[in-house]
Motif scaffolding. Structure first.
Motif: not given
Length: 286
Positions: A172-193
């Protein structure tokens, strides 16, 4: 609606970051071999650990080298000297690094690929055979005895029921990178909206500060839990103690970075808010 979307996205991003950052640290510094070696290499310079490790290596050689009884008196002083000066021997750094690499492979390898004679049922397995081989070469050069170190000298750390945790971390630890990408996308959406983007910046800053505190508490709790386990071996216990300290210090640097980033985001959000308020005030006065 935009405010709700922005708040929800920021919250989702923080939750994903809460998981992603520790997972990425574990993958980079524990699951990956190079990271594990870099993290644990300084342990070989600790005086107390050095002495215990040297004694264990010499004892393993003395018990498994089949030294003829007539030559035991000749070899014993050399063995004792090697135990006192193991870290000063040429090749010690390379032998310690190889010990860490072999230990990592035993601990994190697929059980089906591990040799049958290697018992890897504990949560962490040290293979100090390279250090024993270093001592064997030193004794051979000093006494002309044809000694060879054993292929494996295993020291088990932890308990067998913790082995499943290692296996889960590896998956499961290597999956952290994909989750981090998801977090960045969520932050971008939050900022744009967002209608008030300064509020998003300040909110993410506060969230990062909270996460830093949570990670610190979780790190301390994990270290305490690991320290409470018993291996029944002096070398294993000392390695475990030093390993936990190294992990706490290493992840602590990431926690500090998160806290600094959070403080910067919070300050930026407040600065944007104040600047905007001043501009509006000046416009109204005109």
């Amino acid at each position: 609606m935009r405010t709700f979307v922005s708040a929800a996205a920021a919250l989702v991003g923080l939750l994903m970051a809460a998981v992603a950052v520790p997972a990425m640290w574990v993958d980079r510094n524990i699951v990956q071999e190079d990271g594990f070696v870099a993290l644990t290499a300084p342990l070989g310079k600790d005086p107390a650990f050095q002495q215990r490790l040297a004694t264990a290596a010499v004892d393993a050689l003395a018990s498994g080298a089949n030294i003829p009884e007539a030559l035991t008196q000749l070899a014993r002083p050399v063995l004792d000297n090697a135990a006192q000066s193991l870290t000063a021997l040429p090749g010690y750094s390379e032998a310690w690094a190889e010990t860490l690499r072999k230990s990592h492979r035993l601990t994190f390898a697929d059980p089906s690929t591990v040799p049958p004679d290697a018992d890897v049922t504990s949560s962490l397995t040290l293979d100090v055979a390279p250090l024993v081989g270093l001592v064997a070469r030193q004794v051979s050069e000093a006494t002309t005895l044809p000694l060879e170190g054993p292929g494996q000298v295993l020291i088990h750390i932890g308990q067998s029921n913790q082995r499943q945790l290692i296996e889960r971390v590896t998956v499961y630890a290597p999956m952290g990178y994909a989750v981090a990408v998801g977090a960045c996308i969520a932050f971008v959406i939050a900022f744009v909206a967002a209608r008030r983007r300064w509020a998003v910046l300040a909110g993410m800053g506060v969230g990062a500060l909270v996460l830093a505190g949570v990670w610190k508490l979780a790190s301390d709790a994990a270290g305490t839990a690991v320290a409470a386990t018993s291996s029944g071996n002096d070398v294993a216990e000392l390695f475990k103690s030093e390993f936990v300290a190294a992990c706490s210090a290493g992840f602590g640097q990431w926690i500090v970075a998160a806290a600094v980033a959070g403080a910067a985001l919070l300050a930026t959000g407040i600065a944007v808010r104040v600047t905007g308020a001043r501009k509006r005030g000046n416009f109204e006065h005109r």
